[in-house]
Design a protein around this motif. Structure first.
Motif, PDB file in Angstrom:
ATOM      1  N   SER A 239       0.842  -1.201   0.000  1.00 33.36           N
ATOM      2  CA  SER A 239       0.000   0.000   0.000  1.00 33.36           C
ATOM      3  C   SER A 239       0.872   1.244   0.000  1.00 33.36           C
ATOM      4  CB  SER A 239      -0.895   0.022   1.243  1.00 33.36           C
ATOM      5  OG  SER A 239      -0.126   0.332   2.405  1.00 33.36           O
ATOM      6  N   GLU A 240       0.241   2.383  -0.215  1.00 30.52           N
ATOM      7  CA  GLU A 240       0.902   3.657   0.048  1.00 30.52           C
ATOM      8  C   GLU A 240       0.968   3.849   1.573  1.00 30.52           C
ATOM      9  OE1 GLU A 240       2.187   5.495  -2.305  1.00 30.52           O
ATOM     10  OE2 GLU A 240       1.389   4.267  -3.946  1.00 30.52           O
ATOM     11  N   PHE A 242       0.114   5.368   5.123  1.00 32.43           N
ATOM     12  CA  PHE A 242      -1.160   5.887   5.618  1.00 32.43           C
ATOM     13  C   PHE A 242      -1.097   6.071   7.126  1.00 32.43           C
ATOM     14  CE2 PHE A 242      -1.617   1.215   5.387  1.00 32.43           C
ATOM     15  CZ  PHE A 242      -1.919   0.917   6.703  1.00 32.43           C
ATOM     16  N   THR A 243      -2.048   6.856   7.657  1.00 32.39           N
ATOM     17  CA  THR A 243      -2.278   6.931   9.091  1.00 32.39           C
ATOM     18  C   THR A 243      -3.343   5.896   9.439  1.00 32.39           C
ATOM     19  OG1 THR A 243      -3.923   8.679   8.730  1.00 32.39           O
ATOM     20  CG2 THR A 243      -1.667   9.374   9.231  1.00 32.39           C
ATOM     21  N   GLN A 246      -6.835   5.766   8.160  1.00 31.70           N
ATOM     22  CA  GLN A 246      -7.004   5.478   6.731  1.00 31.70           C
ATOM     23  C   GLN A 246      -6.826   3.996   6.429  1.00 31.70           C
ATOM     24  OE1 GLN A 246      -3.766   8.130   5.642  1.00 31.70           O
ATOM     25  NE2 GLN A 246      -5.203   9.592   4.729  1.00 31.70           N
ATOM     26  N   SER A 250      -7.340   1.815   2.805  1.00 32.97           N
ATOM     27  CA  SER A 250      -6.109   1.374   2.152  1.00 32.97           C
ATOM     28  C   SER A 250      -6.126  -0.123   1.868  1.00 32.97           C
ATOM     29  CB  SER A 250      -4.888   1.727   3.015  1.00 32.97           C
ATOM     30  OG  SER A 250      -4.743   3.119   3.147  1.00 32.97           O
ATOM     31  N   LEU A 285       4.594   6.953   9.511  1.00 32.42           N
ATOM     32  CA  LEU A 285       3.371   6.468   8.869  1.00 32.42           C
ATOM     33  C   LEU A 285       3.418   4.941   8.767  1.00 32.42           C
ATOM     34  CD1 LEU A 285       3.064   9.146   6.030  1.00 32.42           C
ATOM     35  CD2 LEU A 285       1.689   8.994   8.120  1.00 32.42           C
ATOM     36  N   TYR A 287       2.175   1.143   6.633  1.00 35.99           N
ATOM     37  CA  TYR A 287       1.819   0.546   5.353  1.00 35.99           C
ATOM     38  C   TYR A 287       1.469  -0.923   5.580  1.00 35.99           C
ATOM     39  CZ  TYR A 287       6.481  -1.647   5.043  1.00 35.99           C
ATOM     40  OH  TYR A 287       7.606  -2.390   5.289  1.00 35.99           O
TER      41      TYR A 287
END
Length: 298
Positions: A239-240, A242-243, A246, A250, A285, A287
């Motif tokens: 994934s990108e 994210f927090t 999210q 995701s 963050l 992932y």
């Protein structure tokens, strides 16, 4: 037999048995996969659960029968799997907005959900990041639950519920402390607790799910279930960043794109539905990587 043929053959089975008994195991057999695997694929591709799709199709056809025949409401209810006129009327009202008797009146608005067909759609969407890796056999250990595909049962009834329970009772923290060092074949920015699904056979309409850590020489595995993951080829989708708020969007996006965009055209198929959810973080963050055990199709 290609992916589209198998999936549409499963839909053919549903339609042929829509007014009779529909065996979820047989649906999956038509698609050459497990019941759990098929239901996951179906829901991520269509954005509706398999059970809800079958319910909508039956109530669509029930409305047509009401309009085009003089059959009793109870007979139509039984035909489409309802054991009483009350339960049928409740479901019919929920979908169509009117009761079965009113549906027979001229000019009453009803809803129709047509039979689905799986097709390959060519769209100009963004590129998918993935990699193919072959890994030798390795071991994981952790906390296992066997879930029903329906979500019924005692205790936490979904993997998400298990995560919540284990965060609340401290089991995630304890597993983290017992995980030890990450094995050398893993990235250094991975967290210590992950999840693995469908790594062994269970009873029909159930699947195993484990909150797990990768076993290394420094792991403390007493009191945990240990399993060996055989050598596999893995299709890995990151994934990108994210927090955590999210997270759901995701991971659902990754699953949806894997099932609807990559799997139908990549020349691979899943192996028994086995998959990992592997978590990591960098720069403050998070992932997730989804690892799907795959093999090339002939």
């Amino acid at each position: 037999m290609d992916w589209l043929t198998r999936m549409n053959r499963a839909l053919d089975y549903i339609e042929m048995n829509i007014s009779g008994e529909i065996d979820l195991t047989e649906i999956a057999s038509q698609a050459c996969c497990s019941s759990y695997q098929f239901q996951r694929m179906f829901s991520f591709i269509t954005d509706v659960t398999l059970a809800e799709y079958i319910r909508r199709r039956r109530l669509t056809l029930a409305a047509i029968d009401l309009l085009n025949s003089d059959a009793k409401v109870i007979d139509i209810a039984i035909k489409y799997g309802y054991d009483s006129p009350v339960s049928f009327a409740r479901a019919f009202q929920s979908m169509h907005g009117v009761n079965p008797t009113t549906a027979r009146q001229e000019g009453v608005a009803l809803k129709a959900y047509p039979r689905l067909s799986f097709l390959i759609s060519i769209k100009g969407v963004e590129a998918m990041n993935y990699r193919i890796e072959t890994k030798e056999s390795f071991q994981v250990f952790g906390i296992e639950r066997v879930f029903q595909t329906s979500g019924d049962g005692d205790g936490p009834t979904t993997p998400g519920g298990l995560w919540q329970q284990c965060h609340a009772n401290g089991e995630v923290e304890r597993l983290t402390s017992n995980a030890g060092e990450l094995p050398v074949y893993l990235s250094r920015d991975l967290y210590k607790v992950h999840a693995v699904c469908s790594y062994r056979k269970t009873e029909n309409d159930t699947f195993p799910y484990m909150l797990c850590s990768f076993k290394s020489d420094s792991s403390k595995t007493d009191g945990y279930l240990e399993i060996t993951i055989p050598s596999h080829t893995w299709a890995i989708f990151p994934s990108e960043l994210f927090t955590w708020d999210q997270f759901n969007d995701s991971i659902e996006s990754l699953y949806h794109r894997f099932y609807s965009e990559w799997l139908p055209t990549a020349g691979y198929e899943q192996v028994d539905g086995m998959e990992f959810e592997v978590y990591g973080g960098r720069n403050g963050l998070n992932y997730v990587e989804l690892w799907f055990a795959v093999r090339k199709t002939s």
